[in-house]
Design a protein around this motif. Structure first.
Motif, short mmCIF file in Angstrom:
data_model
loop_
_atom_site.label_atom_id
_atom_site.label_comp_id
_atom_site.label_asym_id
_atom_site.label_seq_id
_atom_site.Cartn_x
_atom_site.Cartn_y
_atom_site.Cartn_z
N ASP A 7 47.46 11.44 75.13
CA ASP A 7 47.89 12.85 75.22
C ASP A 7 48.29 13.07 76.69
O ASP A 7 47.44 12.98 77.58
N PRO A 8 49.56 13.36 76.97
CA PRO A 8 49.98 13.44 78.37
C PRO A 8 49.42 14.65 79.12
O PRO A 8 49.54 14.72 80.33
N ALA A 9 48.78 15.56 78.40
CA ALA A 9 48.18 16.71 79.10
C ALA A 9 46.74 16.43 79.51
O ALA A 9 46.18 17.14 80.34
N GLY A 20 52.58 23.89 80.93
CA GLY A 20 51.24 23.98 80.37
C GLY A 20 51.15 23.20 79.08
O GLY A 20 52.12 22.59 78.63
N PRO A 21 49.97 23.24 78.46
CA PRO A 21 49.75 22.45 77.24
C PRO A 21 50.50 23.05 76.05
O PRO A 21 50.80 24.24 76.05
N ILE A 39 55.80 12.39 80.15
CA ILE A 39 55.20 11.58 79.08
C ILE A 39 54.08 10.67 79.59
O ILE A 39 53.12 10.42 78.88
N SER A 40 54.18 10.18 80.84
CA SER A 40 53.16 9.24 81.32
C SER A 40 52.98 9.40 82.82
O SER A 40 53.80 10.01 83.51
N GLY A 71 46.57 16.13 83.57
CA GLY A 71 47.89 16.10 82.93
C GLY A 71 48.97 15.59 83.88
O GLY A 71 48.83 15.66 85.10
N ASN A 72 50.04 15.10 83.28
CA ASN A 72 51.16 14.57 84.10
C ASN A 72 52.10 15.73 84.47
O ASN A 72 53.28 15.71 84.14
#
Ligand code: NAD
Length: 497
Positions: free
Chosen positions: A26-28, A311-312, A324-325, A361-362
């Motif tokens: 999950d990128p967040a 934000g998420p 994404i990463s 998060g990214n």
């Protein structure tokens, strides 16, 4: 402990026997959602053998039955639209609105595939010479492969397998290892819609799996979407192994802003087109070319971009999600730092963006540069983040010269109130998809997705009529029937003269 996801081989969801897995995060939050296996050589062979065997029967299924499979699939996708969007948002970090758009744009291609009977009609003519007729038949190729990127895990697989399969081919999908959960769910629904065994296979993994598919003698065609270096590798290797290849690659899309344009429209469209989906769209606007006095709007653009708060996906107020990463974020941070070092003026810097409650998060905030020149890496490289670069020119012709000098040619747009300026631009610009007062001109599926130059390697583009031609072959039959043979052995009488 996250679970390994299965692969679809020979009509069954099978656990891989590999010992090598890739974490899907999950990128967040960096939470590991699942493990994607790297398909083994035996699994790749089994998928190809099954697809090859299934082709022999699937190609004989009447076109109306193949279309009905697509109708059922379209119906199921619509029923599961919100569920698919949530899976997609969870593994990509896209906002829910963006995730729904990703699924919906894919459903539209399935709708196009329902129309396969008209799309596969050939041509006929009688008396091409005395008593001789010619007909062209459109036939499927065999086993086709799709290799897809992370940024549209629903739409891009759906660009490929529904049309290829509706045309009578069988298909092996190798989705991005970064977000394979959505493609697996798409495949489950396809099976639920009644797809026969072996018609669709899903293999997971990275480069090694792709390379085995690229060089395998039983594969006829390869459709790829991803970055430029990988696209070039796919095109070179696939064609060297005598396969039909279409490779959609990276982009650097310019929006040209004429001083007579509607300022409010320009600014809101520019903000959305550059930062939507965190700039991780191949049709995102990454360069704004201000012509003449329109450069006065850059300060207001900065103010609007500064309002954007990532934000998420669960928060409806998030303007966009994370990258994404961590590697993707590091790459964009490097390009921002290089831009500053090369002398570009950073008007808004999202490098230090944080989001409360999501320390891992990214995140990257909206970033705006001006004073950029074509030699800077900020301009040359595809950034793939919420970073917009402003350039300033004196005339429309200077803007066209700038855009045409770019090695990329995926999309571009012009904002103006002048029909003459718009017409001149759309005619002269060397880019495959042009928007006039439309910032992200992605064609609907009855047209084709027609990137040019370094954004596309191949001849026939995705979906629409070109997509069908990519996945089919034309057979031209010329026939003559002799009068004496047609009556021989029957009691039929024909009167020719
Ligand atoms: P990517 O090139 O890293 O990966 C794409 C696919 O290729 C994945 O399935 C991946 O597993 C595989 N792959 C990666 N490295 C490989 C290698 N060395 N050999 C063989 N296969 C390999 O792309 P991405 O980061 O997933 O996606 C983003 C890129 O895709 C951006 O450049 C974007 O512009 C581009 N894109 C283009 C379009 C278009 O239509 N032109 C659409 C969407 C995305």
């Amino acid at each position: 402990m996250a679970k390994a996801i299965p692969q679809l081989i020979d009509g069954e969801w099978r656990e891989s026997r590999t010992r090598e897995f890739i974490e899907v995060t999950d990128p967040a939050t960096q939470e590991v959602l699942a493990l994607a296996p790297k398909a083994t050589a035996e699994e790749i062979e089994a998928a190809i053998a099954s697809a090859k065997a299934a082709f022999l029967t699937w190609r004989e299924v009447p076109v109306s039955e193949r279309a009905r499979l697509m109708l059922r699939y379209q119906h199921l996708l619509k029923e599961h639209h919100d569920e698919l969007a949530e899976i997609l948002a969870g593994e990509t970090g896209k906002t829910l609105a963006d995730a729904k758009g990703d699924v919906w744009r894919g459903i539209e291609v399935v709708e196009q595939a329902c129309n396969i009977a008209s799309l596969m009609m050939g041509e006929t003519m009688e008396n091409v010479a005395r008593d001789i007729d010619t007909a062209s038949w459109i036939q499927p190729l065999g086993v086709c492969v799709g290799i897809t990127p992370f940024n549209f895990p629903a739409m891009i697989p759906l660009w490929m397998f529904p049309l290829a399969i509706a045309a009578g081919n069988t298909f092996i999908l190798k989705p991005s290892e970064q977000d394979p959960l959505t493609p697996n769910r798409l495949a489950e629904l396809f099976i639920q819609a009644g797809a026969p065994k072996g018609v669709l296979q899903v293999l997971h993994g990275g480069r090694e799996v792709v390379d085995s598919l690229l060089t395998h003698p039983d594969i006829r065609a390869i459709s790829f979407v991803g970055s430029v270096p990988v696209g070039q590798h796919i095109y070179r290797t696939g064609t060297a192994h005598l396969k039909r290849v279409q490779a959609f690659a990276g982009a650097k899309n310019h929006m040209v802003i004429m001083p007579d344009a509607n300022k409010d429209q320009v600014l809101s469209n520019l903000v959305g087109a550059s930062c939507g989906a965190a700039g991780q769209r191949c049709m995102a606007i990454s360069v704004a070319v201000f012509v003449g006095e329109s450069k006065q709007w850059i300060e207001e653009l900065r103010a609007q971009m500064a309002e954007l708060q990532p934000g998420p996906w669960q928060d409806p107020h998030s303007a966009f999600g994370p990258l994404i990463s961590q590697q993707a974020k590091q790459r964009v941070l490097r390009l921002i730092a290089e831009g500053k070092a090369e002398g570009a003026e950073c008007l808004l810097d999202g490098s230090h963006c944080t989001v409360a409650g999501y320390p891992n998060g990214n995140w990257l905030g909206a970033t705006l540069f001006r004073g950029v020149t074509p030699k800077m890496s900020l301009y040359r490289d595809e950034i793939f983040g919420p970073v917009l670069v402003c350039m300033e020119v004196d005339s429309l012709d200077a803007a066209i010269e700038l855009v045409n000098a770019s090695p990329y040619g995926n999309g571009t747009s012009i904002f103006t109130r002048s029909g003459g300026a718009a017409r001149h631009y759309q005619h002269a610009v060397e880019v495959g998809q042009v928007g006039v007062n439309v910032p992200v001109p992605v064609p609907l599926p009855f047209f084709s997705f027609t990137g040019w130059k370094g954004s596309f390697y191949g001849d026939l583009h995705a979906y629409g009529k070109q997509g069908v031609r990519f996945f089919t072959e034309t057979k031209t039959v010329t026939s003559r029937w002799f009068d004496e043979d047609s009556v021989a052995g029957t009691n039929m009488t024909i009167h020719l003269k």
